[in-house]
Motif scaffolding. Structure first.
Motif, PDB file in Angstrom:
ATOM      1  N   THR A   2      19.499 -18.651  19.901  1.00 43.59           N
ATOM      2  CA  THR A   2      18.204 -18.570  21.161  1.00 43.59           C
ATOM      3  C   THR A   2      18.677 -19.860  22.200  1.00 43.59           C
ATOM      4  O   THR A   2      19.038 -20.898  21.546  1.00 43.59           O
ATOM      5  CB  THR A   2      17.018 -19.024  20.317  1.00 43.59           C
ATOM      6  OG1 THR A   2      16.310 -17.941  19.552  1.00 43.59           O
ATOM      7  CG2 THR A   2      15.711 -19.091  21.309  1.00 43.59           C
ATOM      8  N   ASP A  49      17.266 -18.399  27.430  1.00 41.19           N
ATOM      9  CA  ASP A  49      15.849 -17.572  26.680  1.00 41.19           C
ATOM     10  C   ASP A  49      14.873 -18.031  26.531  1.00 41.19           C
ATOM     11  O   ASP A  49      14.033 -17.348  26.761  1.00 41.19           O
ATOM     12  CB  ASP A  49      16.057 -17.577  25.588  1.00 41.19           C
ATOM     13  CG  ASP A  49      17.325 -16.175  25.251  1.00 41.19           C
ATOM     14  OD1 ASP A  49      18.148 -15.011  25.394  1.00 41.19           O
ATOM     15  OD2 ASP A  49      18.559 -17.047  24.286  1.00 41.19           O
ATOM     16  N   ARG A  77      10.951 -17.066  28.723  1.00 41.13           N
ATOM     17  CA  ARG A  77      10.107 -17.577  28.419  1.00 41.13           C
ATOM     18  C   ARG A  77       9.257 -19.250  28.532  1.00 41.13           C
ATOM     19  O   ARG A  77      11.132 -19.768  28.260  1.00 41.13           O
ATOM     20  CB  ARG A  77      10.045 -16.864  26.614  1.00 41.13           C
ATOM     21  CG  ARG A  77      10.272 -15.695  26.439  1.00 41.13           C
ATOM     22  CD  ARG A  77       9.204 -14.315  27.290  1.00 41.13           C
ATOM     23  NE  ARG A  77       9.549 -13.308  26.711  1.00 41.13           N
ATOM     24  CZ  ARG A  77       8.894 -12.065  26.691  1.00 41.13           C
ATOM     25  NH1 ARG A  77       7.462 -12.750  27.429  1.00 41.13           N
ATOM     26  NH2 ARG A  77       9.347 -10.981  26.673  1.00 41.13           N
ATOM     27  N   THR A  99       3.942 -18.748  27.811  1.00 40.35           N
ATOM     28  CA  THR A  99       4.075 -17.797  26.515  1.00 40.35           C
ATOM     29  C   THR A  99       3.159 -18.727  25.497  1.00 40.35           C
ATOM     30  O   THR A  99       2.709 -18.309  24.020  1.00 40.35           O
ATOM     31  CB  THR A  99       5.986 -17.649  26.305  1.00 40.35           C
ATOM     32  OG1 THR A  99       5.923 -16.372  27.311  1.00 40.35           O
ATOM     33  CG2 THR A  99       5.732 -16.188  25.201  1.00 40.35           C
ATOM     34  N   ARG A 116      10.862 -19.274  18.755  1.00 41.55           N
ATOM     35  CA  ARG A 116      12.003 -18.143  17.968  1.00 41.55           C
ATOM     36  C   ARG A 116      10.276 -16.720  18.669  1.00 41.55           C
ATOM     37  O   ARG A 116      11.082 -16.146  18.956  1.00 41.55           O
ATOM     38  CB  ARG A 116      12.038 -17.926  16.379  1.00 41.55           C
ATOM     39  CG  ARG A 116      13.043 -18.849  16.029  1.00 41.55           C
ATOM     40  CD  ARG A 116      13.119 -18.418  14.342  1.00 41.55           C
ATOM     41  NE  ARG A 116      13.781 -19.804  13.671  1.00 41.55           N
ATOM     42  CZ  ARG A 116      13.417 -20.677  13.049  1.00 41.55           C
ATOM     43  NH1 ARG A 116      11.960 -20.581  12.516  1.00 41.55           N
ATOM     44  NH2 ARG A 116      14.113 -21.987  12.193  1.00 41.55           N
ATOM     45  N   SER A 117       9.605 -17.837  18.300  1.00 40.79           N
ATOM     46  CA  SER A 117       8.181 -16.645  18.772  1.00 40.79           C
ATOM     47  C   SER A 117       8.258 -16.576  20.202  1.00 40.79           C
ATOM     48  O   SER A 117       8.503 -15.576  20.671  1.00 40.79           O
ATOM     49  CB  SER A 117       6.980 -17.258  18.176  1.00 40.79           C
ATOM     50  OG  SER A 117       6.823 -17.296  17.074  1.00 40.79           O
ATOM     51  N   ALA A 119      10.720 -16.440  22.514  1.00 37.33           N
ATOM     52  CA  ALA A 119      12.020 -15.957  22.649  1.00 37.33           C
ATOM     53  C   ALA A 119      11.201 -14.139  22.428  1.00 37.33           C
ATOM     54  O   ALA A 119      12.354 -13.219  23.188  1.00 37.33           O
ATOM     55  CB  ALA A 119      13.099 -16.317  21.926  1.00 37.33           C
ATOM     56  N   ARG A 120      11.129 -14.062  21.432  1.00 40.66           N
ATOM     57  CA  ARG A 120      10.764 -12.373  21.054  1.00 40.66           C
ATOM     58  C   ARG A 120       9.256 -12.459  22.471  1.00 40.66           C
ATOM     59  O   ARG A 120       8.614 -11.115  22.078  1.00 40.66           O
ATOM     60  CB  ARG A 120      10.000 -11.993  19.376  1.00 40.66           C
ATOM     61  CG  ARG A 120      10.798 -12.428  18.839  1.00 40.66           C
ATOM     62  CD  ARG A 120      10.569 -11.828  17.417  1.00 40.66           C
ATOM     63  NE  ARG A 120       9.736 -12.846  16.822  1.00 40.66           N
ATOM     64  CZ  ARG A 120       9.763 -13.861  16.048  1.00 40.66           C
ATOM     65  NH1 ARG A 120      11.256 -14.565  15.485  1.00 40.66           N
ATOM     66  NH2 ARG A 120       8.527 -14.425  15.724  1.00 40.66           N
ATOM     67  N   GLY A 121       8.876 -13.303  23.449  1.00 41.62           N
ATOM     68  CA  GLY A 121       7.794 -13.358  23.990  1.00 41.62           C
ATOM     69  C   GLY A 121       6.328 -13.120  23.243  1.00 41.62           C
ATOM     70  O   GLY A 121       5.031 -12.561  23.329  1.00 41.62           O
ATOM     71  N   GLU A 122       6.100 -13.505  21.890  1.00 34.63           N
ATOM     72  CA  GLU A 122       5.048 -13.833  21.508  1.00 34.63           C
ATOM     73  C   GLU A 122       5.038 -15.143  21.087  1.00 34.63           C
ATOM     74  O   GLU A 122       5.056 -16.152  21.451  1.00 34.63           O
ATOM     75  CB  GLU A 122       5.571 -13.636  19.370  1.00 34.63           C
ATOM     76  CG  GLU A 122       5.990 -12.593  19.502  1.00 34.63           C
ATOM     77  CD  GLU A 122       6.102 -12.693  18.179  1.00 34.63           C
ATOM     78  OE1 GLU A 122       6.405 -13.302  16.914  1.00 34.63           O
ATOM     79  OE2 GLU A 122       6.760 -11.254  17.489  1.00 34.63           O
ATOM     80  N   ARG A 164       2.583  -5.986  25.116  1.00 36.77           N
ATOM     81  CA  ARG A 164       3.936  -5.847  25.499  1.00 36.77           C
ATOM     82  C   ARG A 164       3.590  -4.382  26.414  1.00 36.77           C
ATOM     83  O   ARG A 164       3.804  -4.780  27.891  1.00 36.77           O
ATOM     84  CB  ARG A 164       4.901  -5.732  24.920  1.00 36.77           C
ATOM     85  CG  ARG A 164       6.279  -5.633  25.391  1.00 36.77           C
ATOM     86  CD  ARG A 164       7.146  -5.964  24.486  1.00 36.77           C
ATOM     87  NE  ARG A 164       7.575  -7.552  24.337  1.00 36.77           N
ATOM     88  CZ  ARG A 164       8.463  -7.652  23.429  1.00 36.77           C
ATOM     89  NH1 ARG A 164       9.553  -6.905  23.536  1.00 36.77           N
ATOM     90  NH2 ARG A 164       8.447  -8.665  23.481  1.00 36.77           N
TER      91      ARG A 164
END
Length: 208
Positions: A2, A49, A77, A99, A116-117, A119-122, A164
């Protein structure tokens, strides 16, 4: 791996964060910025990211930078990392498109998980920030009706769309969907998606 852009007006903070992430094989720090204006420029150039964004910075604040990134179509993000968790800081950052929102006393492993979250869009909110955000939204008048956009979001949630997917259908950001959901929860007096859908059917706001 990331990739990250660190944005903070204090060199000591930037050095500390760079050292922290450099010690993990999961992350790569692409660059640093001392204010929001520089952050927007570097984000366009480096395409990280995740942008770790401070809020209160001379020469360009974080919320303005978040808005500029979203307006530019940036796919990075934004994870806010700040000392401040006041009402006037939290909601504007989330509404601008962040985010996640963490405080600078967040432990190392929690920060890593949040990146990490993000980067996943969470969504990634510290407990204190989540509590303050919900408290602020619950102060809205209980009788206030849902807006047309909130009804559209709720209708998509009721038919099984993820945040999403709802964002894609409505041509808005995923962060905006999350903000609408928080408003919906507050207005309906519920705490989660399932309860919101159930309450909406009970009130006749949604039809089977």
């Amino acid at each position: 791996m990331t990739s990250l852009l660190i944005v903070d007006d204090h060199p000591v903070v930037r050095d500390g964060l760079r050292g922290m992430f450099a010690g993990s094989a999961e992350f790569e720090v692409l660059g640093e910025a001392a204010d929001g204006v520089e952050a927007v420029r570097l984000a366009a150039e480096l395409r990280p990211d995740v942008v770790l964004m401070d809020l209160r910075m001379p020469g360009g604040d974080g919320v303005t930078a978040i808005r500029a990134l979203k307006a530019s179509g940036s796919t990075s993000r934004v994870l806010v990392l700040t000392t401040f968790d006041t009402d006037t800081d939290v909601l504007p950052a989330i509404e601008a498109g962040a985010t996640g929102y963490l405080l600078k006393d967040t432990p190392r492993e929690e920060l890593f998980r949040a990146v990490r979250s993000a980067a996943r869009g969470e969504a990634a909110l510290s407990p204190a920030v989540a509590g303050r955000l919900m408290g602020q939204l619950r102060r809205e008048p209980a009788a206030e009706p849902l807006s047309q956009r909130e009804l559209e979001v709720l209708g998509l949630v009721a038919t099984g769309h993820s945040n999403r997917e709802a964002a894609r259908v409505l041509f808005i950001s995923e962060a905006t969907v999350k903000t609408h959901l928080l408003h919906i929860y507050a207005k309906l007096g519920v705490n989660d998606r399932a309860a919101a859908v159930g309450e909406a059917f009970t009130r006749g706001l949604l039809k089977p």
